[in-house]
Design an enzyme around this catalytic site. Structure first.
Site, PDB file in Angstrom:
ATOM      1  CB  SER A  48      -0.091  -4.394   2.594  1.00  0.00           C
ATOM      2  OG  SER A  48      -1.244  -5.436   2.404  1.00  0.00           O
ATOM      3  CG  ASP A  80       2.399  -0.382   4.988  1.00  0.00           C
ATOM      4  OD1 ASP A  80       3.614  -0.092   4.829  1.00  0.00           O
ATOM      5  OD2 ASP A  80       1.955  -1.040   5.864  1.00  0.00           O
ATOM      6  CD  GLU A 134      10.733  -1.392   4.658  1.00  0.00           C
ATOM      7  OE1 GLU A 134       9.900  -1.084   4.045  1.00  0.00           O
ATOM      8  OE2 GLU A 134      10.744  -2.448   5.673  1.00  0.00           O
ATOM      9  CG  ASN A 239      -1.200  -4.955   9.689  1.00  0.00           C
ATOM     10  OD1 ASN A 239      -2.522  -4.906   9.893  1.00  0.00           O
ATOM     11  ND2 ASN A 239      -1.119  -5.128   8.230  1.00  0.00           N
TER      12      ASN A 239
HETATM   13  P1  13P Z   1       3.092  -5.159  12.725  1.00  0.00           P
HETATM   14  O1  13P Z   1       2.235  -6.104  12.121  1.00  0.00           O
HETATM   15  O2  13P Z   1       4.280  -5.794  13.625  1.00  0.00           O
HETATM   16  O3  13P Z   1       2.548  -3.957  13.779  1.00  0.00           O
HETATM   17  O4  13P Z   1       3.805  -4.172  11.614  1.00  0.00           O
HETATM   18  C1  13P Z   1       2.975  -3.283  10.944  1.00  0.00           C
HETATM   19  C2  13P Z   1       3.874  -2.587   9.948  1.00  0.00           C
HETATM   20  O5  13P Z   1       5.069  -2.325   9.990  1.00  0.00           O
HETATM   21  C3  13P Z   1       3.034  -2.415   8.440  1.00  0.00           C
HETATM   22  O6  13P Z   1       3.867  -1.540   7.770  1.00  0.00           O
END
Ligand code: 13P
Length: 288
Positions: A48, A80, A134, A239
């Site tokens: 991210s 991300d 998105e 994540n």
């Molecule tokens: P989670 O933290 O719910 O697994 O989501 C991760 C995500 O979509 C990162 O882009």
């Protein structure tokens, strides 16, 4: 070495999904890579804006590249959730394989305008960079949740509409779409998130054709993953569960050995816990 576009196409054909795991450091990278390597499946490393600022935008790229070259391995790097054109440009210039422009929380028109600008830049950069868009808000933080985040709801009107998704893709030319299909970023305390709307996954895929990316995978069931993948999801993001595993490994190691001061010793357990979680997910996503 196959490109990410080829790897995603292959996943689509085989009706499996590529696992995408976020990392914040080298331990995370080793844990995820070893999991993929042990199963011999491609994998995507996600960072991210916050994660890549911590590691270094270009430094994480160099680390992933070094593994890809040394092991001749299909490991890819994705930027991300990226919230501005400037930051999309930065990672395309730095050599990332893909990037997500996240306009889920802005107006449809603004989302289209910025996503299109990102696609145009990617197409002109001289490399094959995948751009993901998105549509539909699913929350923003990979953390343990006490309740569903504000702004996220699961009624039909809040989930991604197949016709809107089609229009979004036609207007922007994005390569992949991250929809809201009952998924949520983060994981409810207790580890079980609401069920996915497989019917919505199916309708969106039928309408858009492009590969779908399921975000917010922590807390979803194996059955939901299997159904979502069978109906059009080609990448799944995890994540929170990776973060929880890392922290658990670190806590265990420090508890068991409070006098240990060598990071390479007390961080080993963190790598191992990340590997275990990533491997279990990769088995689910790849029908292994
Ligand atoms: P989670 O933290 O719910 O697994 O989501 C991760 C995500 O979509 C990162 O882009």
């Amino acid at each position: 070495m196959k490109t990410l576009r080829e790897a995603v196409q292959e996943a689509e054909e085989k009706k499996v999904a590529i696992g995408h795991f976020n990392i914040s450091n080298l331990e995370g990278l080793w844990g995820v890579f070893r999991a993929a390597q042990s199963l011999n499946v491609p994998v995507i490393i996600g960072v991210s804006e916050g994660e890549r600022d911590f590691m270094g935008v270009r430094q994480v790229k160099a680390l992933v590249d070094s593994i890809q070259k040394e092991y001749d391995y299909p490991i890819f790097l994705n930027a991300d959730h990226t919230y501005s054109f400037e930051r999309v440009k930065e990672v395309i210039d730095a050599g990332y394989d893909s990037v997500i422009f996240d306009g889920a929380n802005i107006s449809f028109e603004e989302n289209v305008r910025l996503a299109k600008q990102c696609v145009d830049y990617a197409r002109a950069c001289g490399r094959d960079v995948l751009v993901e868009g998105e549509l539909g808000f699913i929350g923003q933080s990979s953390k343990i949740l006490d309740e569903i985040p504000e702004g996220v709801s699961f009624d039909d009107a809040s989930l991604t509409s197949p016709s809107k998704a089609k229009e979004f893709i036609e207007l922007t030319g994005i390569d992949m779409l991250a929809p809201a299909v009952g998924n949520v970023h983060g994981m409810l305390r207790g580890g079980v998130d609401p069920k996915l709307r497989i019917d919505v996954v199916k309708s969106i895929k039928e309408a858009v054709g492009v590969p779908l990316v399921l975000h917010g995978g922590s807390g979803n069931s194996e059955e939901d993953f299997k159904q979502a993948i069978a109906n059009g999801v080609s990448i799944v993001h995890i994540n929170t569960e990776i973060r929880v595993a890392y922290k658990k490994g670190l806590q265990l190691a420090l508890q068991e050995n409070p006098d240990e001061v060598a990071p390479y010793k007390f961080l080993r357990q963190a790598v191992k816990e990340v590997q275990t979680v990533a491997e279990a997910k990769l088995r689910m996503f790849n029908n292994l």
